[in-house]
Every structure is written in structure tokens, then in C-alpha cells.
Enzyme design. Sequence first.
Site, PDB file in Angstrom:
ATOM      1  N   HIS A  45       0.069   8.043   3.692  1.00  0.00           N
ATOM      2  CA  HIS A  45       0.709   7.432   4.853  1.00  0.00           C
ATOM      3  C   HIS A  45       2.204   7.754   4.952  1.00  0.00           C
ATOM      4  O   HIS A  45       2.873   7.239   5.852  1.00  0.00           O
ATOM      5  CB  HIS A  45       0.498   5.924   4.810  1.00  0.00           C
ATOM      6  CG  HIS A  45      -0.935   5.547   4.627  1.00  0.00           C
ATOM      7  ND1 HIS A  45      -1.903   5.819   5.566  1.00  0.00           N
ATOM      8  CD2 HIS A  45      -1.585   4.941   3.588  1.00  0.00           C
ATOM      9  CE1 HIS A  45      -3.079   5.392   5.127  1.00  0.00           C
ATOM     10  NE2 HIS A  45      -2.910   4.853   3.934  1.00  0.00           N
ATOM     11  N   GLY A  75      -5.182   2.097   7.780  1.00  0.00           N
ATOM     12  CA  GLY A  75      -6.214   1.431   8.557  1.00  0.00           C
ATOM     13  C   GLY A  75      -5.987  -0.065   8.643  1.00  0.00           C
ATOM     14  O   GLY A  75      -6.230  -0.691   9.678  1.00  0.00           O
ATOM     15  N   ASP A 108       0.846  -1.195   0.000  1.00  0.00           N
ATOM     16  CA  ASP A 108       0.000   0.000   0.000  1.00  0.00           C
ATOM     17  C   ASP A 108       0.881   1.244   0.000  1.00  0.00           C
ATOM     18  O   ASP A 108       1.295   1.732   1.057  1.00  0.00           O
ATOM     19  CB  ASP A 108      -0.935  -0.003   1.214  1.00  0.00           C
ATOM     20  CG  ASP A 108      -1.973   1.109   1.133  1.00  0.00           C
ATOM     21  OD1 ASP A 108      -1.792   2.042   0.317  1.00  0.00           O
ATOM     22  OD2 ASP A 108      -2.957   1.056   1.894  1.00  0.00           O
ATOM     23  N   ILE A 110      -0.996   9.617   8.219  1.00  0.00           N
ATOM     24  CA  ILE A 110      -1.700   8.738   9.145  1.00  0.00           C
ATOM     25  C   ILE A 110      -1.311   7.288   8.880  1.00  0.00           C
ATOM     26  O   ILE A 110      -0.819   6.941   7.806  1.00  0.00           O
ATOM     27  CB  ILE A 110      -3.234   8.901   9.028  1.00  0.00           C
ATOM     28  CG1 ILE A 110      -3.719   8.493   7.623  1.00  0.00           C
ATOM     29  CG2 ILE A 110      -3.640  10.327   9.358  1.00  0.00           C
ATOM     30  CD1 ILE A 110      -5.235   8.511   7.472  1.00  0.00           C
TER      31      ILE A 110
END
Length: 286
Positions: free
Chosen positions: A193, A211, A188, A208
Site C-alpha cells: 500500500h 481493502g 497495517d 493500492i
Amino acid sequence: MPLDAAEALAAGPRSGTIAWDHKDVQLYHLGIGAGVPAADPGELRYTLESRLHVLPSFATVAGGGPPGVIGALSVPGVDVDLARVLHAGQSLRLHRPLPARGTATVTSRVTAVYDKGTAAVLVLRTDAADAAGPLWTDDARVHVRGEGGWGGPRGPSVRPGPPSGEPDRVVERAVREDQALLYRLSGDRNPLHADPGFARRAGFDRPILHGLCTYGMTLKAVVDVLLDGEVERVRAYETRFAGVVYPGETLRIRMWRQGSGVVRVAVGAVERGDAPVLADTVVEHR
């Protein structure tokens, strides 16, 4: 409108072949915080190839390609800005334990598009199977800001009530400052991120955590604490992403046993007053 729900739903399934080996599994496990303490026998199940057990959430990165939340954006009828996309939820059902090395055929398709008024939610389903039969089925729910309001179905609105009583177990797990940088090596590469400028454009002060990294960290905690480290006991796992995690924070993971074979889980960010991170989280097990 960049999102055409009818075209996305009418698009045929897409199939491809993926492969992985123990190095991919080990990298994923390290990316979700395994290996601390490094010589702990329980951690060596995740990090040492001679005794490797595969955490079921590895299915979300198997093959090293983009996750479902990114894959959904390449479906016909979907042409949206990545900065307006968030992962809303994930569910996974295991048909049998995952091998540490394998080759599988994966088939993906959009199974639903919901109109939430100010946003749209797409559901991308992926089925994986190898020569011995089905391996797993997962659904990625993708939230796209600004793409609602066309009069489509709103989708399911009933959510389970919060678990009652005191949790059976509460554990805390530290998120390393470089956790997202390590986790993204499993496939990912969303700049949300890693790139501060992109994160600000998406509305966040700084990058961040993925998830799905929190998703994996949480399942590992449940397996280690309540299932005796036996990854093969997990049958299904689902969650709703209720808030963000920033690298360097601490996860507080609360677990409730709900009868035979079900664990309810809630996850919050300790440093922000237990702000919700994962909600409506359920682990089904043998």
C-alpha cells in the site's frame, strides 16, 4: 508445500491484550476520510474527542497491531510470500457498541482452509472481550495465490444474488492521494500500500488502497446516509473484496434497503467504469 492446512487448523488459539484510546479512534476515522468538511457537526462525531462516536469497523485495527490478513501468516503451517497474499473478505459482528477507550483480550485461530485450485483461502477468526463481556467477532478471509490443489474442501460457493431494482441511495466518496499512507498508521504497514516496487512485484502498477480502508469508508457512508449517523445501530457488516482501489480514485457506493434491518451495498471505482470493488456486502442494523 509452504501451506500445511492440517497444521494451521490444528494450531491452538492465540490470545493477547490490546488497548486503545480516543487518539487511535480519531486517527482511524481520519484514515477512512472522516473530517470533510472539518466543521460539519456530522463529521465532528468522528474527529472531536468531546463528542466521539466509534465507527464499528474500528474493531479491525483496534490495538494498532497487524490486521487479520497479516496475522494469519504467522500461524503454524503457514509460510508464504506476502506478495502472493490478498485480503479476500471480511465479516464483523458487534456484541455491543465500541467504547472510545478500552482494553480487551483478543483470541485468534484459523477456523477453515479452503482449496480453490490455484489458490488457498484461510479464515482467521478473532474474538474480543473486555471485563464487561464480548465486544466483537470478526473473520478475515485470506487469499494465497499458488497454494491450492491439495484436494481440500472448496468451501462455500453460494453467493447472494445482486440487489434488484434501483438503489435507494447512491453516493460518491473521493479517495485522497495520500489515503493509504494515512490509513497505514493505524497498524497495517503492508508495503503493498506504499512501496511502488513491492506493488509491482505483487502484480500491480502502483500501490493500492487497503481493502479495510474501503471497508471503513463504505460503512461510514451507510451509517451517515441511512442510519442518521448512529454508529451504535450497526449489528454486523460483511463484504467480499472484488477488486482494488487506487489512491486518487472515487468510490461509487450504491445502497439498497432490504426489509427491516438490512442494507445491501455495492461499491465500484468511478474512474474505471464502475469496476467492482466491494461485492456481496451486507450491513445489519437495529
